[in-house]
Design a protein around this motif. Structure first.
Motif, PDB file in Angstrom:
ATOM      1  N   TYR A 155       0.857  -1.177   0.000  1.00  0.00           N
ATOM      2  CA  TYR A 155       0.000   0.000   0.000  1.00  0.00           C
ATOM      3  C   TYR A 155       0.900   1.236   0.000  1.00  0.00           C
ATOM      4  N   ARG A 156       0.316   2.363  -0.296  1.00  0.00           N
ATOM      5  CA  ARG A 156       1.050   3.622  -0.155  1.00  0.00           C
ATOM      6  C   ARG A 156       0.099   4.689   0.365  1.00  0.00           C
ATOM      7  N   GLN A 157       0.702   5.663   1.039  1.00  0.00           N
ATOM      8  CA  GLN A 157      -0.102   6.720   1.636  1.00  0.00           C
ATOM      9  C   GLN A 157       0.664   8.024   1.608  1.00  0.00           C
ATOM     10  N   ALA A 158       0.106   8.985   0.915  1.00  0.00           N
ATOM     11  CA  ALA A 158       0.665  10.331   0.899  1.00  0.00           C
ATOM     12  C   ALA A 158       0.045  11.114   2.054  1.00  0.00           C
ATOM     13  N   PRO A 159       0.745  12.131   2.550  1.00  0.00           N
ATOM     14  CA  PRO A 159       0.211  12.931   3.657  1.00  0.00           C
ATOM     15  C   PRO A 159      -1.172  13.493   3.337  1.00  0.00           C
ATOM     16  N   GLY A 160      -2.113  13.290   4.254  1.00  0.00           N
ATOM     17  CA  GLY A 160      -3.458  13.812   4.075  1.00  0.00           C
ATOM     18  C   GLY A 160      -4.358  12.938   3.226  1.00  0.00           C
ATOM     19  N   ASN A 161      -3.791  11.852   2.694  1.00  0.00           N
ATOM     20  CA  ASN A 161      -4.575  10.962   1.830  1.00  0.00           C
ATOM     21  C   ASN A 161      -4.830   9.624   2.512  1.00  0.00           C
ATOM     22  N   ARG A 162      -5.813   8.906   1.957  1.00  0.00           N
ATOM     23  CA  ARG A 162      -6.057   7.561   2.447  1.00  0.00           C
ATOM     24  C   ARG A 162      -4.955   6.621   1.976  1.00  0.00           C
ATOM     25  N   ARG A 163      -4.736   5.574   2.751  1.00  0.00           N
ATOM     26  CA  ARG A 163      -3.801   4.541   2.325  1.00  0.00           C
ATOM     27  C   ARG A 163      -4.455   3.772   1.183  1.00  0.00           C
ATOM     28  N   TYR A 188       5.581   3.766   1.351  1.00  0.00           N
ATOM     29  CA  TYR A 188       5.009   2.478   0.961  1.00  0.00           C
ATOM     30  C   TYR A 188       5.013   1.537   2.163  1.00  0.00           C
ATOM     31  N   TYR A 189       3.904   0.829   2.339  1.00  0.00           N
ATOM     32  CA  TYR A 189       3.734  -0.084   3.462  1.00  0.00           C
ATOM     33  C   TYR A 189       3.438  -1.484   2.951  1.00  0.00           C
ATOM     34  N   CYS A 190       4.061  -2.483   3.564  1.00  0.00           N
ATOM     35  CA  CYS A 190       3.677  -3.846   3.241  1.00  0.00           C
ATOM     36  C   CYS A 190       2.624  -4.307   4.241  1.00  0.00           C
ATOM     37  N   GLY A 237       6.804   0.911   6.917  1.00  0.00           N
ATOM     38  CA  GLY A 237       6.792   1.918   5.869  1.00  0.00           C
ATOM     39  C   GLY A 237       8.192   2.235   5.384  1.00  0.00           C
ATOM     40  N   THR A 238       8.296   2.446   4.087  1.00  0.00           N
ATOM     41  CA  THR A 238       9.572   2.828   3.496  1.00  0.00           C
ATOM     42  C   THR A 238       9.320   3.950   2.493  1.00  0.00           C
ATOM     43  N   GLN A 239      10.137   4.990   2.556  1.00  0.00           N
ATOM     44  CA  GLN A 239       9.933   6.188   1.733  1.00  0.00           C
ATOM     45  C   GLN A 239      10.483   5.971   0.327  1.00  0.00           C
ATOM     46  N   VAL A 240       9.671   6.299  -0.640  1.00  0.00           N
ATOM     47  CA  VAL A 240      10.098   6.327  -2.038  1.00  0.00           C
ATOM     48  C   VAL A 240       9.951   7.761  -2.535  1.00  0.00           C
ATOM     49  N   THR A 241      11.029   8.296  -3.070  1.00  0.00           N
ATOM     50  CA  THR A 241      11.021   9.662  -3.584  1.00  0.00           C
ATOM     51  C   THR A 241      11.516   9.645  -5.022  1.00  0.00           C
TER      52      THR A 241
END
Length: 114
Positions: free
Chosen positions: A36-44, A92-94, A107-111
């Protein structure tokens, strides 16, 4: 059960990254592992899903670019991310679902830079 994710980082647009997530503890043979992924202020949101009988599911936004795979012997799920876009930037979250229980990695950050 614990999930340990790794593989995030900084990459230029068009580049690739591979995320890994290893599950430890009591792991059932029948389960579903997902990213899954989650941006700030958004749903996962679900990115990709792989159950133990091989059924795959992808978000429309990543189809053709991302590939989920798993090594059941290692209780590990992977996410190969190609043709990355700046809009893929987030955490990103597994996830592991087995029986009635659900577990999340840290969670691991992807930029992705443009």
């Amino acid at each position: 059960v614990q999930l340990q994710a790794s593989g995030g980082g900084l990459v230029q647009a068009g580049g690739s990254l591979r995320l890994s997530c290893e599950a430890s503890g009591i792991i059932f043979s029948i389960n579903t592992m997902s990213w899954y992924r989650q941006a700030p202020g958004n749903r996962r949101e679900l990115v990709a899903q792989h159950n133990s009988i091989g059924t795959l599911n992808y978000a429309n936004s990543v189809k053709g670019r991302f590939t989920i795979s798993r090594n059941n012997a290692k209780n590990t799920v992977y996410l190969q991310m190609n043709s990355l876009k700046p809009e893929d930037t987030t955490v990103y979250y597994c996830n592991l679902v087995q029986g009635s229980e659900e577990y999340w990695g840290q969670g691991t950050q992807v930029t992705v830079s443009s």
